[in-house]
Design an enzyme around this catalytic site. Structure first.
Site, PDB file in Angstrom:
ATOM      1  N   THR A 217      36.095  41.105  77.270  1.00  0.00           N
ATOM      2  CA  THR A 217      36.380  42.324  76.516  1.00  0.00           C
ATOM      3  C   THR A 217      37.101  43.282  77.446  1.00  0.00           C
ATOM      4  O   THR A 217      36.511  43.829  78.374  1.00  0.00           O
ATOM      5  CB  THR A 217      35.079  42.957  75.996  1.00  0.00           C
TER       6      THR A 217
ATOM      7  N   LYS B  84      37.805  42.982  68.700  1.00  0.00           N
ATOM      8  CA  LYS B  84      36.556  42.948  69.475  1.00  0.00           C
ATOM      9  C   LYS B  84      36.016  44.357  69.714  1.00  0.00           C
ATOM     10  O   LYS B  84      34.803  44.612  69.569  1.00  0.00           O
ATOM     11  CB  LYS B  84      36.807  42.232  70.806  1.00  0.00           C
TER      12      LYS B  84
ATOM     13  N   LYS C   4      30.958  50.741  78.943  1.00  0.00           N
ATOM     14  CA  LYS C   4      32.337  50.362  79.288  1.00  0.00           C
ATOM     15  C   LYS C   4      33.135  50.060  78.029  1.00  0.00           C
ATOM     16  O   LYS C   4      34.268  50.531  77.865  1.00  0.00           O
ATOM     17  CB  LYS C   4      32.310  49.141  80.215  1.00  0.00           C
TER      18      LYS C   4
END
Length: 288
Positions: A94, A167, A236
């Site tokens: 990711t 995503k 994050k």
């Protein structure tokens, strides 16, 4: 097929085991080589650098924690781009849309973005959902490996960052569901209603989706360790969502609430809690 995987954390290690089970010739690399010991015993070859791993493979998969790690193994000294010949690179991590774009520009048709949905148990069971974007021929070349690690591959186009955008949107929606469920459970508990009773009604009527069923028990029991997905990685990802939203001029008010609760959970309970620990932050703020 000759396959390499770089990154042997909870997800990468499970993915590597399933690639081996499927009978592929596997080369592995990890910053801490000791994590590769069991895989080497099972038949994998340990490479000393990303470039060495890539040189031995038709396809190299990266499953790393963040942009910095992916940049290092791709563009750094002895990175993927130093391999000869260059092979197909499939990015399972990711990462930001900007890095996905940079990877695609540097590698052309030899790069496919393919982030995955699924926690470590899904990775172990080869039940990941894979979101792929890139050249059709490159995706087709990687499909036998996708079949070994996942239950379904969703192709979302030829522009690599599109897969990373899907995503990031998905992870935002997971966190939004946890936020909503955590707030509802705090309201229920503060008014003397059993959380389990609320959960049974909601998941037995309108909210029976896997995201509610998977995270509800942690919110009910307050068990946030061991982390299936550590809160710092969740933060994050939410920061990457914020970056994408800012670039596209899309207001996302709920995102700010989620980020604050993640920061609160990390600050109070440490880096080793699951991202669902925002439920504890919500409960603490409610005086529970």
């Amino acid at each position: 097929m000759r396959v390499a995987i770089l990154g042997l954390g909870n997800m990468g290690g499970a993915i590597a085991r399933n690639i081996l089970k499927a009978g592929h010739d596997l080369t592995v690399w990890n910053r801490s080589p000791d994590k590769a010991a069991a895989l080497v015993e099972g038949g994998a070859t340990l490479a000393t650098t990303p470039a060495e791993a890539a040189a031995q493979a038709e396809i190299v998969f990266t499953m790393l924690a963040d942009d910095r790690a992916v940049e290092a193994v791709t563009f750094g000294e002895d990175g993927l781009l130093a391999a000869d010949p260059l092979c197909l690179h499939v990015g399972l991590s990711t990462v930001s849309l900007a890095l996905a774009r940079r990877l695609a520009e540097a590698q052309g048709d030899r790069y496919v973005s393919a982030p995955v949905f699924g926690r470590p148990p899904a990775a172990e069971a080869a039940q990941l959902s894979i979101v792929a974007a890139g050249a059709p021929a490159s995706i087709a070349h990687a499909q036998p490996v996708f079949d070994a690690i996942g239950q379904k591959t969703f192709v979302v186009g030829e522009d690599a960052p599109a897969a990373n955008l899907v995503k990031l949107c998905g992870n935002f929606m997971i966190m939004s569901a946890i936020e909503a469920m955590g707030e509802a459970m705090a309201l229920a508990a503060k008014n003397g209603l059993d959380k389990q009773a609320l959960f049974d009604v909601l998941t037995g009527t309108l909210f029976g989706a896997p995201v509610y069923r998977n995270y509800g028990p942690a919110l009910i029991e307050g068990t946030y360790r061991p982390a299936g997905f550590p809160a710092p990685l969740g933060l994050k990802d939410m920061n990457l969502v914020a970056e994408a939203a800012t670039g596209a001029r899309v207001p996302m008010p709920l995102l700010g609430v989620i980020r604050d609760h993640l920061l609160q959970a990390i600050a109070r309970d440490g880096d080793d809690v699951d991202w669902s620990a925002i439920g504890k932050a919500i409960g603490d703020n409610a005086g529970l």
